[in-house]
Design a protein around this motif. Structure first.
Motif, mmCIF file in Angstrom:
data_model
loop_
_atom_site.group_PDB
_atom_site.id
_atom_site.type_symbol
_atom_site.label_atom_id
_atom_site.label_comp_id
_atom_site.label_asym_id
_atom_site.label_seq_id
_atom_site.Cartn_x
_atom_site.Cartn_y
_atom_site.Cartn_z
ATOM 1 N N PHE A 54 0.800 -1.216 0.000
ATOM 2 C CA PHE A 54 0.000 0.000 0.000
ATOM 3 C C PHE A 54 0.843 1.281 0.000
ATOM 4 O O PHE A 54 0.294 2.377 -0.070
ATOM 5 C CB PHE A 54 -0.947 0.010 1.199
ATOM 6 C CG PHE A 54 -1.962 -1.095 1.128
ATOM 7 C CD1 PHE A 54 -3.153 -0.912 0.456
ATOM 8 C CD2 PHE A 54 -1.711 -2.328 1.710
ATOM 9 C CE1 PHE A 54 -4.087 -1.933 0.372
ATOM 10 C CE2 PHE A 54 -2.643 -3.354 1.648
ATOM 11 C CZ PHE A 54 -3.829 -3.145 0.970
ATOM 12 N N ALA A 55 2.163 1.152 0.081
ATOM 13 C CA ALA A 55 3.044 2.326 0.033
ATOM 14 C C ALA A 55 3.277 2.705 -1.425
ATOM 15 O O ALA A 55 3.772 1.911 -2.209
ATOM 16 C CB ALA A 55 4.369 2.028 0.725
ATOM 17 N N LYS A 56 2.893 3.906 -1.781
ATOM 18 C CA LYS A 56 3.048 4.348 -3.173
ATOM 19 C C LYS A 56 4.500 4.691 -3.497
ATOM 20 O O LYS A 56 4.916 4.618 -4.644
ATOM 21 C CB LYS A 56 2.126 5.527 -3.443
ATOM 22 C CG LYS A 56 0.649 5.109 -3.403
ATOM 23 C CD LYS A 56 -0.271 6.311 -3.427
ATOM 24 C CE LYS A 56 -1.719 5.917 -3.293
ATOM 25 N NZ LYS A 56 -2.082 5.310 -2.032
ATOM 26 N N LYS A 57 5.263 5.061 -2.463
ATOM 27 C CA LYS A 57 6.690 5.351 -2.642
ATOM 28 C C LYS A 57 7.460 4.670 -1.520
ATOM 29 O O LYS A 57 7.057 4.699 -0.365
ATOM 30 C CB LYS A 57 6.951 6.865 -2.525
ATOM 31 C CG LYS A 57 6.673 7.663 -3.747
ATOM 32 C CD LYS A 57 7.146 9.093 -3.493
ATOM 33 C CE LYS A 57 7.071 9.925 -4.734
ATOM 34 N NZ LYS A 57 7.590 11.277 -4.492
ATOM 35 N N SER A 58 8.583 4.073 -1.886
ATOM 36 C CA SER A 58 9.462 3.497 -0.871
ATOM 37 C C SER A 58 10.905 3.825 -1.232
ATOM 38 O O SER A 58 11.233 4.102 -2.385
ATOM 39 C CB SER A 58 9.256 1.988 -0.763
ATOM 40 O OG SER A 58 9.589 1.351 -1.965
ATOM 41 N N LEU A 59 11.746 3.804 -0.229
ATOM 42 C CA LEU A 59 13.161 4.095 -0.405
ATOM 43 C C LEU A 59 13.933 3.126 0.475
ATOM 44 O O LEU A 59 13.683 3.042 1.682
ATOM 45 C CB LEU A 59 13.454 5.547 -0.007
ATOM 46 C CG LEU A 59 14.880 6.031 -0.145
ATOM 47 C CD1 LEU A 59 15.319 6.025 -1.608
ATOM 48 C CD2 LEU A 59 15.019 7.433 0.428
ATOM 49 N N ASP A 60 14.825 2.366 -0.108
ATOM 50 C CA ASP A 60 15.625 1.378 0.612
ATOM 51 C C ASP A 60 14.751 0.400 1.402
ATOM 52 O O ASP A 60 15.048 0.070 2.551
ATOM 53 C CB ASP A 60 16.629 2.071 1.546
ATOM 54 C CG ASP A 60 17.655 2.897 0.787
ATOM 55 O OD1 ASP A 60 18.032 2.491 -0.329
ATOM 56 O OD2 ASP A 60 18.074 3.951 1.315
ATOM 57 N N GLY A 61 13.644 -0.047 0.826
ATOM 58 C CA GLY A 61 12.789 -1.034 1.459
ATOM 59 C C GLY A 61 11.911 -0.506 2.570
ATOM 60 O O GLY A 61 11.384 -1.282 3.365
ATOM 61 N N ARG A 62 11.757 0.822 2.634
ATOM 62 C CA ARG A 62 10.927 1.441 3.667
ATOM 63 C C ARG A 62 9.949 2.410 3.023
ATOM 64 O O ARG A 62 10.270 3.038 2.012
ATOM 65 C CB ARG A 62 11.799 2.223 4.650
ATOM 66 C CG ARG A 62 12.748 1.355 5.413
ATOM 67 C CD ARG A 62 13.555 2.188 6.368
ATOM 68 N NE ARG A 62 14.408 1.308 7.148
ATOM 69 C CZ ARG A 62 15.594 1.636 7.576
ATOM 70 N NH1 ARG A 62 16.090 2.824 7.330
ATOM 71 N NH2 ARG A 62 16.303 0.790 8.281
ATOM 72 N N PRO A 63 8.750 2.561 3.610
ATOM 73 C CA PRO A 63 7.814 3.547 3.070
ATOM 74 C C PRO A 63 8.435 4.940 3.131
ATOM 75 O O PRO A 63 9.040 5.312 4.140
ATOM 76 C CB PRO A 63 6.601 3.455 4.006
ATOM 77 C CG PRO A 63 6.732 2.144 4.688
ATOM 78 C CD PRO A 63 8.190 1.848 4.751
ATOM 79 N N TYR A 64 8.330 5.689 2.040
ATOM 80 C CA TYR A 64 8.931 7.009 1.952
ATOM 81 C C TYR A 64 7.885 8.081 2.239
ATOM 82 O O TYR A 64 6.840 8.111 1.608
ATOM 83 C CB TYR A 64 9.530 7.210 0.559
ATOM 84 C CG TYR A 64 10.216 8.535 0.363
ATOM 85 C CD1 TYR A 64 11.385 8.830 1.047
ATOM 86 C CD2 TYR A 64 9.687 9.486 -0.493
ATOM 87 C CE1 TYR A 64 12.019 10.037 0.872
ATOM 88 C CE2 TYR A 64 10.314 10.701 -0.675
ATOM 89 C CZ TYR A 64 11.485 10.985 0.014
ATOM 90 O OH TYR A 64 12.106 12.200 -0.152
ATOM 91 N N GLN A 65 8.156 8.935 3.183
ATOM 92 C CA GLN A 65 7.325 10.042 3.646
ATOM 93 C C GLN A 65 6.122 9.543 4.446
ATOM 94 O O GLN A 65 5.712 8.394 4.341
ATOM 95 C CB GLN A 65 6.894 10.951 2.498
ATOM 96 C CG GLN A 65 8.097 11.628 1.839
ATOM 97 C CD GLN A 65 7.695 12.550 0.705
ATOM 98 O OE1 GLN A 65 6.761 12.263 -0.037
ATOM 99 N NE2 GLN A 65 8.418 13.653 0.568
ATOM 100 N N SER A 66 5.562 10.436 5.253
ATOM 101 C CA SER A 66 4.535 10.045 6.223
ATOM 102 C C SER A 66 3.275 9.477 5.586
ATOM 103 O O SER A 66 2.656 8.563 6.121
ATOM 104 C CB SER A 66 4.177 11.219 7.137
ATOM 105 O OG SER A 66 3.626 12.280 6.388
ATOM 106 N N GLU A 67 2.867 9.983 4.411
ATOM 107 C CA GLU A 67 1.641 9.469 3.789
ATOM 108 C C GLU A 67 1.798 8.015 3.335
ATOM 109 O O GLU A 67 0.806 7.325 3.109
ATOM 110 C CB GLU A 67 1.162 10.342 2.627
ATOM 111 C CG GLU A 67 2.096 10.370 1.442
ATOM 112 C CD GLU A 67 3.156 11.472 1.500
ATOM 113 O OE1 GLU A 67 3.786 11.713 0.468
ATOM 114 O OE2 GLU A 67 3.346 12.077 2.570
#
Length: 99
Positions: A54-67
């Motif tokens: 459900f994370a639209k953006k991720s960085l290094d295997g983690r959800p990126y930004q609070s939304e």
């Protein structure tokens, strides 16, 4: 002994704490409620649910930004899945609000 909260009655006086980042999501909270206690869903880190589905953006295997860390869509899915487990049994949610 039971606990009564409004019109809801919890058979056993046990409230499972809301533990974040995948510990108290649908499976744990739903099964706790199913067995006569109060299961509590955690709203923290829902972007990790189902391997970042459900994370639209991720960085290094983690959800990126609070939304993406707090995914509303994932939280709705978690509640729906918990309801499939426990039916109409009382179910709680821990919503952390930090400044």
């Amino acid at each position: 002994m039971s606990i009564k909260i409004g019109k809801h009655e919890i058979a056993h006086p046990i409230i499972q704490g809301g533990m974040g980042l995948g510990i108290s999501w649908d499976k744990l909270a739903g099964n706790v409620s199913l067995n006569g206690c109060l299961g509590v869903i955690s709203s923290v880190g829902t972007g990790y649910y189902e391997n970042l589905k459900f994370a639209k953006k991720s960085l290094d295997g983690r959800p990126y930004q609070s939304e993406n860390f707090y995914s509303k869509e994932a939280l709705f899915t978690i509640v729906q899945n918990a309801r499939k487990i426990c039916g109409d049994a009382p179910l709680g949610m821990n919503v952390m609000c930090a400044a």
